[in-house]
Design a protein around this motif. Structure first.
Motif, PDB file in Angstrom:
ATOM      1  N   ASN A 186       0.880  -1.414   0.085  1.00  0.00           N
ATOM      2  CA  ASN A 186      -0.093   0.240  -0.159  1.00  0.00           C
ATOM      3  C   ASN A 186       0.797   1.462   0.073  1.00  0.00           C
ATOM      4  O   ASN A 186       0.261   2.277   0.253  1.00  0.00           O
ATOM      5  N   ASP A 187       2.085   1.342  -0.122  1.00  0.00           N
ATOM      6  CA  ASP A 187       2.983   2.426   0.006  1.00  0.00           C
ATOM      7  C   ASP A 187       3.540   2.734  -1.656  1.00  0.00           C
ATOM      8  O   ASP A 187       4.159   2.157  -2.315  1.00  0.00           O
ATOM      9  N   THR A 188       2.940   3.819  -1.941  1.00  0.00           N
ATOM     10  CA  THR A 188       3.368   4.360  -3.330  1.00  0.00           C
ATOM     11  C   THR A 188       4.576   5.110  -3.195  1.00  0.00           C
ATOM     12  O   THR A 188       5.088   5.247  -4.436  1.00  0.00           O
ATOM     13  N   ASP A 189       5.285   5.312  -2.133  1.00  0.00           N
ATOM     14  CA  ASP A 189       6.648   5.873  -2.079  1.00  0.00           C
ATOM     15  C   ASP A 189       7.692   4.865  -1.559  1.00  0.00           C
ATOM     16  O   ASP A 189       8.783   5.317  -1.080  1.00  0.00           O
ATOM     17  N   ALA A 190       7.673   3.587  -1.810  1.00  0.00           N
ATOM     18  CA  ALA A 190       8.291   2.724  -1.264  1.00  0.00           C
ATOM     19  C   ALA A 190       9.673   2.804  -2.268  1.00  0.00           C
ATOM     20  O   ALA A 190       9.350   2.487  -3.589  1.00  0.00           O
ATOM     21  N   VAL A 191      10.787   2.307  -1.704  1.00  0.00           N
ATOM     22  CA  VAL A 191      12.168   1.865  -2.214  1.00  0.00           C
ATOM     23  C   VAL A 191      12.661   0.829  -1.491  1.00  0.00           C
ATOM     24  O   VAL A 191      12.867   1.033  -0.018  1.00  0.00           O
ATOM     25  N   ILE A 192      12.922  -0.358  -2.135  1.00  0.00           N
ATOM     26  CA  ILE A 192      13.465  -1.751  -1.471  1.00  0.00           C
ATOM     27  C   ILE A 192      14.978  -1.592  -1.733  1.00  0.00           C
ATOM     28  O   ILE A 192      15.502  -1.259  -2.598  1.00  0.00           O
ATOM     29  N   ILE A 193      15.753  -1.648  -0.357  1.00  0.00           N
ATOM     30  CA  ILE A 193      17.040  -1.642  -0.690  1.00  0.00           C
ATOM     31  C   ILE A 193      17.572  -3.061   0.065  1.00  0.00           C
ATOM     32  O   ILE A 193      17.382  -3.333   0.934  1.00  0.00           O
ATOM     33  N   ASP A 194      18.703  -3.593  -0.754  1.00  0.00           N
ATOM     34  CA  ASP A 194      19.211  -4.921  -0.582  1.00  0.00           C
ATOM     35  C   ASP A 194      20.742  -4.393  -0.185  1.00  0.00           C
ATOM     36  O   ASP A 194      21.454  -3.779  -1.107  1.00  0.00           O
ATOM     37  N   VAL A 195      21.164  -4.595   1.277  1.00  0.00           N
ATOM     38  CA  VAL A 195      22.478  -4.076   1.742  1.00  0.00           C
ATOM     39  C   VAL A 195      23.382  -5.398   1.591  1.00  0.00           C
ATOM     40  O   VAL A 195      24.480  -5.232   2.213  1.00  0.00           O
ATOM     41  N   ARG A 196      22.886  -6.368   0.961  1.00  0.00           N
ATOM     42  CA  ARG A 196      23.958  -7.710   0.975  1.00  0.00           C
ATOM     43  C   ARG A 196      25.173  -7.428  -0.171  1.00  0.00           C
ATOM     44  O   ARG A 196      25.137  -6.334  -0.665  1.00  0.00           O
ATOM     45  N   THR A 197      26.005  -8.413  -0.127  1.00  0.00           N
ATOM     46  CA  THR A 197      27.172  -8.357  -0.981  1.00  0.00           C
ATOM     47  C   THR A 197      26.670  -8.618  -2.497  1.00  0.00           C
ATOM     48  O   THR A 197      25.391  -9.119  -2.446  1.00  0.00           O
ATOM     49  N   GLU A 198      27.523  -8.311  -3.173  1.00  0.00           N
ATOM     50  CA  GLU A 198      27.047  -8.748  -4.833  1.00  0.00           C
ATOM     51  C   GLU A 198      26.835 -10.271  -4.964  1.00  0.00           C
ATOM     52  O   GLU A 198      26.063 -10.614  -5.779  1.00  0.00           O
ATOM     53  N   ALA A 199      27.634 -10.883  -4.329  1.00  0.00           N
ATOM     54  CA  ALA A 199      27.242 -12.529  -4.456  1.00  0.00           C
ATOM     55  C   ALA A 199      26.288 -12.787  -3.643  1.00  0.00           C
ATOM     56  O   ALA A 199      25.468 -13.830  -4.335  1.00  0.00           O
ATOM     57  N   GLU A 200      25.869 -12.264  -2.610  1.00  0.00           N
ATOM     58  CA  GLU A 200      24.588 -12.706  -2.111  1.00  0.00           C
ATOM     59  C   GLU A 200      23.339 -12.095  -3.084  1.00  0.00           C
ATOM     60  O   GLU A 200      22.426 -12.930  -3.044  1.00  0.00           O
ATOM     61  N   TRP A 201      23.442 -10.963  -3.597  1.00  0.00           N
ATOM     62  CA  TRP A 201      22.413 -10.454  -4.457  1.00  0.00           C
ATOM     63  C   TRP A 201      22.359 -11.547  -5.570  1.00  0.00           C
ATOM     64  O   TRP A 201      21.269 -11.650  -5.951  1.00  0.00           O
ATOM     65  N   GLU A 202      23.248 -11.853  -6.150  1.00  0.00           N
ATOM     66  CA  GLU A 202      23.165 -12.952  -7.278  1.00  0.00           C
ATOM     67  C   GLU A 202      22.430 -14.242  -6.934  1.00  0.00           C
ATOM     68  O   GLU A 202      21.991 -14.851  -7.898  1.00  0.00           O
ATOM     69  N   GLU A 203      22.172 -14.404  -5.885  1.00  0.00           N
ATOM     70  CA  GLU A 203      21.454 -15.831  -5.353  1.00  0.00           C
ATOM     71  C   GLU A 203      19.841 -15.556  -5.377  1.00  0.00           C
ATOM     72  O   GLU A 203      19.152 -16.529  -5.205  1.00  0.00           O
ATOM     73  N   GLY A 204      19.675 -14.385  -5.525  1.00  0.00           N
ATOM     74  CA  GLY A 204      18.191 -13.914  -5.752  1.00  0.00           C
ATOM     75  C   GLY A 204      17.933 -12.843  -4.886  1.00  0.00           C
ATOM     76  O   GLY A 204      18.497 -12.531  -3.718  1.00  0.00           O
ATOM     77  N   ILE A 205      16.800 -11.702  -5.181  1.00  0.00           N
ATOM     78  CA  ILE A 205      16.198 -10.848  -4.463  1.00  0.00           C
ATOM     79  C   ILE A 205      14.806 -10.679  -4.636  1.00  0.00           C
ATOM     80  O   ILE A 205      14.178 -11.365  -5.142  1.00  0.00           O
ATOM     81  N   ILE A 206      14.473  -9.724  -3.528  1.00  0.00           N
ATOM     82  CA  ILE A 206      13.238  -9.557  -3.185  1.00  0.00           C
ATOM     83  C   ILE A 206      12.849  -8.465  -4.704  1.00  0.00           C
ATOM     84  O   ILE A 206      13.435  -7.620  -4.937  1.00  0.00           O
ATOM     85  N   PRO A 207      11.668  -8.622  -5.291  1.00  0.00           N
ATOM     86  CA  PRO A 207      11.458  -7.989  -6.537  1.00  0.00           C
ATOM     87  C   PRO A 207      11.499  -6.500  -6.488  1.00  0.00           C
ATOM     88  O   PRO A 207      10.908  -6.147  -5.352  1.00  0.00           O
ATOM     89  N   GLY A 208      12.208  -5.767  -6.968  1.00  0.00           N
ATOM     90  CA  GLY A 208      12.187  -4.359  -7.177  1.00  0.00           C
ATOM     91  C   GLY A 208      13.276  -3.789  -6.242  1.00  0.00           C
ATOM     92  O   GLY A 208      13.395  -2.672  -6.261  1.00  0.00           O
ATOM     93  N   ALA A 209      14.164  -4.798  -5.625  1.00  0.00           N
ATOM     94  CA  ALA A 209      15.099  -4.154  -4.706  1.00  0.00           C
ATOM     95  C   ALA A 209      16.671  -3.476  -5.623  1.00  0.00           C
ATOM     96  O   ALA A 209      16.743  -3.899  -6.588  1.00  0.00           O
ATOM     97  N   LEU A 210      16.939  -2.501  -5.108  1.00  0.00           N
ATOM     98  CA  LEU A 210      18.155  -2.026  -5.513  1.00  0.00           C
ATOM     99  C   LEU A 210      19.443  -2.434  -4.542  1.00  0.00           C
ATOM    100  O   LEU A 210      19.160  -2.561  -3.193  1.00  0.00           O
ATOM    101  N   LEU A 211      20.615  -2.731  -5.274  1.00  0.00           N
ATOM    102  CA  LEU A 211      21.625  -3.195  -4.493  1.00  0.00           C
ATOM    103  C   LEU A 211      22.321  -2.114  -3.784  1.00  0.00           C
ATOM    104  O   LEU A 211      22.933  -0.998  -4.571  1.00  0.00           O
ATOM    105  N   ASN A 212      22.758  -1.907  -2.791  1.00  0.00           N
ATOM    106  CA  ASN A 212      23.750  -1.048  -2.131  1.00  0.00           C
ATOM    107  C   ASN A 212      24.463  -1.709  -0.929  1.00  0.00           C
ATOM    108  O   ASN A 212      23.904  -1.666   0.260  1.00  0.00           O
ATOM    109  N   ASP A 213      25.538  -2.184  -1.165  1.00  0.00           N
ATOM    110  CA  ASP A 213      26.319  -3.106  -0.368  1.00  0.00           C
ATOM    111  C   ASP A 213      26.727  -2.502   0.837  1.00  0.00           C
ATOM    112  O   ASP A 213      27.637  -1.461   0.709  1.00  0.00           O
TER     113      ASP A 213
END
Length: 104
Positions: free
Chosen positions: A15-42
């Protein structure tokens, strides 16, 4: 910062129109899969992590996750100190995530 269970995170995000999802894991962890729409920032990138945060709109709502919830809580604390209005930490992190997952 608020700590949200997966159920609260999913419901609030839907229900959040101003939502931004941030994944703070490493790039190797990121490659294992993400929550849809997430931005990577290790978070381990140190000053690079902070520089990327400085580019973001502080008035938006940031949903932050890592592998287990520790790094994302730390990231939310940093973001709060930088003046971000709303940060939400996913309790249990990606390891406990039972929702949709996609390739980055």
């Amino acid at each position: 910062m608020q700590h949200l269970s997966q159920e609260a995170w999913t419901a609030q995000l839907a229900n959040d129109t101003d939502a931004v999802i941030i994944d703070v894991r490493t790039e190797a962890e990121w490659e294992e899969g993400i929550i849809p729409g997430a931005l990577l920032n290790d978070i381990y990138k140190g000053q690079g992590f902070v520089y990327r945060l400085e580019e973001l709109d502080k008035s938006k709502n940031y949903y932050v996750y890592c592998k287990a919830g520790g790094r994302s809580a730390q990231a939310c604390q940093i973001m709060d100190q930088m003046g971000f209005a709303n940060t939400y930490n996913l309790l249990g992190g990606f390891m406990s995530w039972e929702g949709e997952v996609c390739a980055p």
